[in-house]
Design an enzyme around this catalytic site. Structure first.
Site, PDB file in Angstrom:
ATOM      1  N   LYS A 110      29.643  44.572  26.267  1.00  0.00           N
ATOM      2  CA  LYS A 110      30.796  43.655  26.150  1.00  0.00           C
ATOM      3  C   LYS A 110      30.652  42.479  27.114  1.00  0.00           C
ATOM      4  O   LYS A 110      30.813  41.325  26.731  1.00  0.00           O
ATOM      5  CB  LYS A 110      32.090  44.423  26.478  1.00  0.00           C
ATOM      6  CG  LYS A 110      33.275  43.526  26.768  1.00  0.00           C
ATOM      7  CD  LYS A 110      34.537  44.301  27.064  1.00  0.00           C
ATOM      8  CE  LYS A 110      34.731  44.723  28.499  1.00  0.00           C
ATOM      9  NZ  LYS A 110      35.287  43.708  29.408  1.00  0.00           N
ATOM     10  N   ASN A 111      30.337  42.790  28.378  1.00  0.00           N
ATOM     11  CA  ASN A 111      30.360  41.741  29.396  1.00  0.00           C
ATOM     12  C   ASN A 111      29.131  40.830  29.355  1.00  0.00           C
ATOM     13  O   ASN A 111      29.042  39.866  30.118  1.00  0.00           O
ATOM     14  CB  ASN A 111      30.554  42.348  30.789  1.00  0.00           C
ATOM     15  CG  ASN A 111      31.968  42.903  30.944  1.00  0.00           C
ATOM     16  OD1 ASN A 111      32.842  42.595  30.138  1.00  0.00           O
ATOM     17  ND2 ASN A 111      32.171  43.723  31.968  1.00  0.00           N
ATOM     18  N   ARG A 162      41.204  37.914  30.026  1.00  0.00           N
ATOM     19  CA  ARG A 162      40.975  36.942  31.097  1.00  0.00           C
ATOM     20  C   ARG A 162      39.610  36.247  30.975  1.00  0.00           C
ATOM     21  O   ARG A 162      39.435  35.129  31.434  1.00  0.00           O
ATOM     22  CB  ARG A 162      41.042  37.620  32.462  1.00  0.00           C
ATOM     23  CG  ARG A 162      42.129  38.605  32.625  1.00  0.00           C
ATOM     24  CD  ARG A 162      42.167  39.168  33.999  1.00  0.00           C
ATOM     25  NE  ARG A 162      42.565  38.158  34.972  1.00  0.00           N
ATOM     26  CZ  ARG A 162      41.749  37.373  35.614  1.00  0.00           C
ATOM     27  NH1 ARG A 162      40.454  37.493  35.443  1.00  0.00           N
ATOM     28  NH2 ARG A 162      42.181  36.477  36.455  1.00  0.00           N
ATOM     29  N   ASP A 187      33.275  49.264  37.461  1.00  0.00           N
ATOM     30  CA  ASP A 187      33.653  49.638  36.084  1.00  0.00           C
ATOM     31  C   ASP A 187      33.315  51.087  35.753  1.00  0.00           C
ATOM     32  O   ASP A 187      33.626  51.552  34.647  1.00  0.00           O
ATOM     33  CB  ASP A 187      32.970  48.693  35.071  1.00  0.00           C
ATOM     34  CG  ASP A 187      33.523  47.288  35.150  1.00  0.00           C
ATOM     35  OD1 ASP A 187      34.610  47.106  35.724  1.00  0.00           O
ATOM     36  OD2 ASP A 187      32.871  46.355  34.632  1.00  0.00           O
ATOM     37  N   CYS A 194      45.961  41.007  36.365  1.00  0.00           N
ATOM     38  CA  CYS A 194      45.953  42.091  35.394  1.00  0.00           C
ATOM     39  C   CYS A 194      46.172  43.394  36.143  1.00  0.00           C
ATOM     40  O   CYS A 194      46.297  43.398  37.369  1.00  0.00           O
ATOM     41  CB  CYS A 194      44.697  42.084  34.534  1.00  0.00           C
ATOM     42  SG  CYS A 194      43.269  42.805  35.298  1.00  0.00           S
ATOM     43  N   ARG A 226      39.415  47.642  23.646  1.00  0.00           N
ATOM     44  CA  ARG A 226      38.949  46.338  24.137  1.00  0.00           C
ATOM     45  C   ARG A 226      37.469  46.388  24.491  1.00  0.00           C
ATOM     46  O   ARG A 226      36.774  45.383  24.364  1.00  0.00           O
ATOM     47  CB  ARG A 226      39.730  45.943  25.401  1.00  0.00           C
ATOM     48  CG  ARG A 226      41.160  45.592  25.125  1.00  0.00           C
ATOM     49  CD  ARG A 226      41.791  45.050  26.359  1.00  0.00           C
ATOM     50  NE  ARG A 226      40.935  44.007  26.940  1.00  0.00           N
ATOM     51  CZ  ARG A 226      41.104  43.483  28.129  1.00  0.00           C
ATOM     52  NH1 ARG A 226      42.094  43.907  28.880  1.00  0.00           N
ATOM     53  NH2 ARG A 226      40.290  42.555  28.573  1.00  0.00           N
ATOM     54  N   ARG A 273      42.986  38.936  40.545  1.00  0.00           N
ATOM     55  CA  ARG A 273      41.866  38.326  39.849  1.00  0.00           C
ATOM     56  C   ARG A 273      41.984  36.801  39.679  1.00  0.00           C
ATOM     57  O   ARG A 273      42.017  36.286  38.564  1.00  0.00           O
ATOM     58  CB  ARG A 273      41.657  39.019  38.501  1.00  0.00           C
ATOM     59  CG  ARG A 273      41.498  40.510  38.657  1.00  0.00           C
ATOM     60  CD  ARG A 273      41.133  41.182  37.390  1.00  0.00           C
ATOM     61  NE  ARG A 273      39.795  40.866  36.956  1.00  0.00           N
ATOM     62  CZ  ARG A 273      39.262  41.285  35.808  1.00  0.00           C
ATOM     63  NH1 ARG A 273      39.978  42.022  35.002  1.00  0.00           N
ATOM     64  NH2 ARG A 273      38.038  40.960  35.485  1.00  0.00           N
TER      65      ARG A 273
HETATM   66  N1  EPU Z   1      37.388  36.597  42.788  1.00  0.00           N
HETATM   67  C1  EPU Z   1      38.098  35.647  43.486  1.00  0.00           C
HETATM   68  N2  EPU Z   1      38.099  34.375  42.995  1.00  0.00           N
HETATM   69  C2  EPU Z   1      37.450  34.013  41.858  1.00  0.00           C
HETATM   70  C3  EPU Z   1      36.730  34.999  41.152  1.00  0.00           C
HETATM   71  C4  EPU Z   1      36.723  36.287  41.647  1.00  0.00           C
HETATM   72  O1  EPU Z   1      38.714  35.928  44.508  1.00  0.00           O
HETATM   73  O2  EPU Z   1      37.505  32.838  41.471  1.00  0.00           O
HETATM   74  C5  EPU Z   1      37.367  37.993  43.286  1.00  0.00           C
HETATM   75  C6  EPU Z   1      38.042  38.973  42.327  1.00  0.00           C
HETATM   76  O3  EPU Z   1      39.445  39.008  42.496  1.00  0.00           O
HETATM   77  C7  EPU Z   1      37.360  40.267  42.696  1.00  0.00           C
HETATM   78  C8  EPU Z   1      35.931  39.809  43.035  1.00  0.00           C
HETATM   79  O4  EPU Z   1      36.021  38.427  43.310  1.00  0.00           O
HETATM   80  O5  EPU Z   1      37.951  40.825  43.811  1.00  0.00           O
HETATM   81  C9  EPU Z   1      34.892  40.021  41.952  1.00  0.00           C
HETATM   82  O6  EPU Z   1      35.419  39.580  40.704  1.00  0.00           O
HETATM   83  P1  EPU Z   1      34.515  38.958  39.570  1.00  0.00           P
HETATM   84  O7  EPU Z   1      34.837  37.514  39.446  1.00  0.00           O
HETATM   85  O8  EPU Z   1      33.099  39.345  39.772  1.00  0.00           O
HETATM   86  O9  EPU Z   1      35.085  39.705  38.284  1.00  0.00           O
HETATM   87  P2  EPU Z   1      35.138  39.082  36.841  1.00  0.00           P
HETATM   88  O10 EPU Z   1      34.022  38.160  36.645  1.00  0.00           O
HETATM   89  O11 EPU Z   1      36.514  38.612  36.550  1.00  0.00           O
HETATM   90  C10 EPU Z   1      33.607  40.862  35.687  1.00  0.00           C
HETATM   91  C11 EPU Z   1      33.741  41.849  34.566  1.00  0.00           C
HETATM   92  C12 EPU Z   1      34.653  42.968  35.001  1.00  0.00           C
HETATM   93  C13 EPU Z   1      34.024  43.636  36.223  1.00  0.00           C
HETATM   94  C14 EPU Z   1      33.833  42.601  37.336  1.00  0.00           C
HETATM   95  C15 EPU Z   1      33.140  43.154  38.559  1.00  0.00           C
HETATM   96  C16 EPU Z   1      33.469  40.430  32.629  1.00  0.00           C
HETATM   97  C17 EPU Z   1      34.050  39.803  31.423  1.00  0.00           C
HETATM   98  N3  EPU Z   1      34.292  41.151  33.404  1.00  0.00           N
HETATM   99  O12 EPU Z   1      34.923  40.393  35.960  1.00  0.00           O
HETATM  100  O13 EPU Z   1      34.700  43.903  33.929  1.00  0.00           O
HETATM  101  O14 EPU Z   1      34.866  44.662  36.700  1.00  0.00           O
HETATM  102  O15 EPU Z   1      33.052  41.508  36.823  1.00  0.00           O
HETATM  103  O16 EPU Z   1      31.905  43.685  38.216  1.00  0.00           O
HETATM  104  O17 EPU Z   1      32.283  40.294  32.877  1.00  0.00           O
HETATM  105  C18 EPU Z   1      35.614  45.608  32.602  1.00  0.00           C
HETATM  106  O18 EPU Z   1      34.695  45.413  31.790  1.00  0.00           O
HETATM  107  O19 EPU Z   1      36.389  46.597  32.536  1.00  0.00           O
HETATM  108  C19 EPU Z   1      35.827  44.639  33.680  1.00  0.00           C
HETATM  109  C20 EPU Z   1      36.967  44.550  34.354  1.00  0.00           C
END
Ligand code: EPU
Length: 418
Positions: free
Chosen positions: A22-23, A92, A304, A116, A397, A121
């Site tokens: 998915k990701n 998101r 995850d 969420c 999802r 996030r």
């Molecule tokens: N963060 C910030 N500011 C930002 C972006 C992130 O503070 O602008 C923080 C987040 O709040 C968190 C950390 O940085 O504490 C890491 O978040 P990240 O941005 O890496 O998460 P994401 O890109 O929103 C993706 C996956 C998630 C997975 C996380 C961590 C996708 C679509 N989603 O989310 O997947 O948990 O990386 O590996 O790639 C899932 O599939 O269930 C899922 C939640």
């Protein structure tokens, strides 16, 4: 609303095929926006999140032709630049459209994703990086309004390695003028998969898989054909399921190099895991040992799979400490696991799991995607009747036909319409 019903007590046996990730599928679909033409994506999983991003892209003018797990994505005519609130609020990752839209059209209007269940996030790091590349960003009525001339390369330091942030900026920088450097970049396999696809499109990217990524922007990219990597989180869920039920399972098509931390921990819990030509062969132990984990960015233990690993520890011998370092509220499954008899104590970002001889069936509620999988795993071993997992729209999802795959492995599990 559908629910999943499980009659626990059956060991998982046999082979199961992992779907596309998915990701990795979500950024690959977003990357198609970077250039007009027809892209061909293979191993696209049939998931609610994939349909959500497709719906947004259809609103932009993209046309899709589905043929099994191959998807043709035609991006010749885009006539809108907006990702509306109604869709973004359900996913998101829609923020991934911002970088490509800005790079190709110099404008985008994307609803700002809210928090969420698992945490606040924010997307501040995506926005800060785009601003440093020359984008003008304003917030109006909950929407990010973004405009730019051609984006300019920049040296970007991410305060936190962000997965979708790194992907968004990699896509934007692929068509920016000059040499962008991303420091403290995310190293996840999904980031590497996107870089591979972008290179097929003609992008100049180096260093993905490390924390420093170099991107030299080009003026035009071409459509590409690309196969999405297997879903390491789905694969890890089957590995843990095999270990929990004392099963014997071959997880076909999985990439062991994407699962090193997970394999190491499940082995420490007592399972035998062998790498075969087909994938991962897992034999569950008679006694599950307790193991501590700490979630970390890749190559550490993935957040995850934290909820699923916790389900395993609920029936381990001894105590284990589980530390969540990525998201601030990712223990919402704990209260549901407790309803099944688990003994878990939370102290801030740490959960102390005191293993029990058994879990008991109960009606439980899924609270997010990975929590749903954890409750299903608990249901596979629960005694005393049927476990009902409610609110499984979360599961849909991100897991493709999970209950069918578990049933194929011998689990007594089915979906009921409410
Ligand atoms: N963060 C910030 N500011 C930002 C972006 C992130 O503070 O602008 C923080 C987040 O709040 C968190 C950390 O940085 O504490 C890491 O978040 P990240 O941005 O890496 O998460 P994401 O890109 O929103 C993706 C996956 C998630 C997975 C996380 C961590 C996708 C679509 N989603 O989310 O997947 O948990 O990386 O590996 O790639 C899932 O599939 O269930 C899922 C939640």
């Amino acid at each position: 609303m559908d629910k999943i019903v499980i009659e626990g007590g059956y060991a998982l046996e046999g082979k199961v095929q992992v779907s596309g990730a998915k990701n990795a599928a979500l950024p690959a679909l977003s990357a198609c926006l970077l250039t007009p033409g027809t892209h061909r994506l293979h191993h696209i999983p049939r998931l609610k999140d994939v349909y959500t991003i497709r719906k947004i892209m259809e609103k932009l003018g993209v046309r899709f032709t589905e043929n099994g797990d191959e998807l043709e994505v035609n991006t010749d005519h885009l006539d809108c630049y907006e990702a509306p609130y109604e869709l973004v609020k359900t996913m998101r990752a829609s923020i991934l459209l911002l970088g490509p839209l800005l790079a190709r059209y110099g404008r985008a209007r994307i609803s700002l994703p809210g928090g969420c269940a698992i945490g606040a996030r924010p997307v501040n790091l995506h926005l800060k990086a785009l601003a440093s590349m020359g984008a003008e960003l304003t917030l109006e009525q909950g929407y990010i309004n973004a405009r730019c001339r051609r984006l300019k390369a920049a040296e970007i330091f991410f305060d936190i390695p962000t997965v979708t942030g790194t992907e968004n900026i990699m896509m934007a920088a692929a068509m920016a003028s000059g040499h962008t450097v991303l420091r403290n970049a995310a190293r996840e396999p999904e980031v590497q998969d996107l870089a591979t696809m972008l290179r097929k499109m003609g992008a100049h990217i180096q260093g993905d898989g490390t924390d420093t990524i170099h991107i030299i922007g080009v003026e035009h990219l071409n459509p590409a054909t690309h196969a999405i990597i297997p879903d390491r989180i789905e694969a890890g869920t089957f590995v843990i399921g095999a270990a929990m039920t004392g099963g014997n399972v071959v997880v076909e098509g999985s990439r062991p190099d994407h699962l090193k931390a997970v394999i190491e921990k499940v082995r420490s819990a007592g399972a035998e895991i062998h790498l075969t030509g087909e994938g991962l062969h897992v034999e569950g132990p008679e006694t599950i040992h307790s193991v501590d984990i700490k979630t970390m960015p890749f190559p550490g233990f993935p957040t995850d799979l934290q909820a699923q690993f916790m389900a395993l520890m609920c029936i381990a011998q001894g105590w284990s400490m589980i530390r969540e370092t990525i998201f601030e509220n990712r223990f919402i499954h704990v209260s549901e696991l407790r309803r099944m008899g688990a003994d878990i104590e939370i102290n801030g970002s740490q959960a102390l799991v005191r293993g029990k001889d058994r879990l008991l069936s109960a009606p439980v509620m899924a609270t997010d995607l990975r929590a749903s999988a954890s409750l299903i795993l608990a249901g596979l071993v629960a005694e005393g009747g049927k476990t009902e997992v409610h609110r499984i729209y979360h599961l849909d999802r991100g897991y493709e036909a999970l209950e069918d795959k578990f049933r194929q492995l011998g689990a007594h599990i089915w979906r009921e319409k409410a």
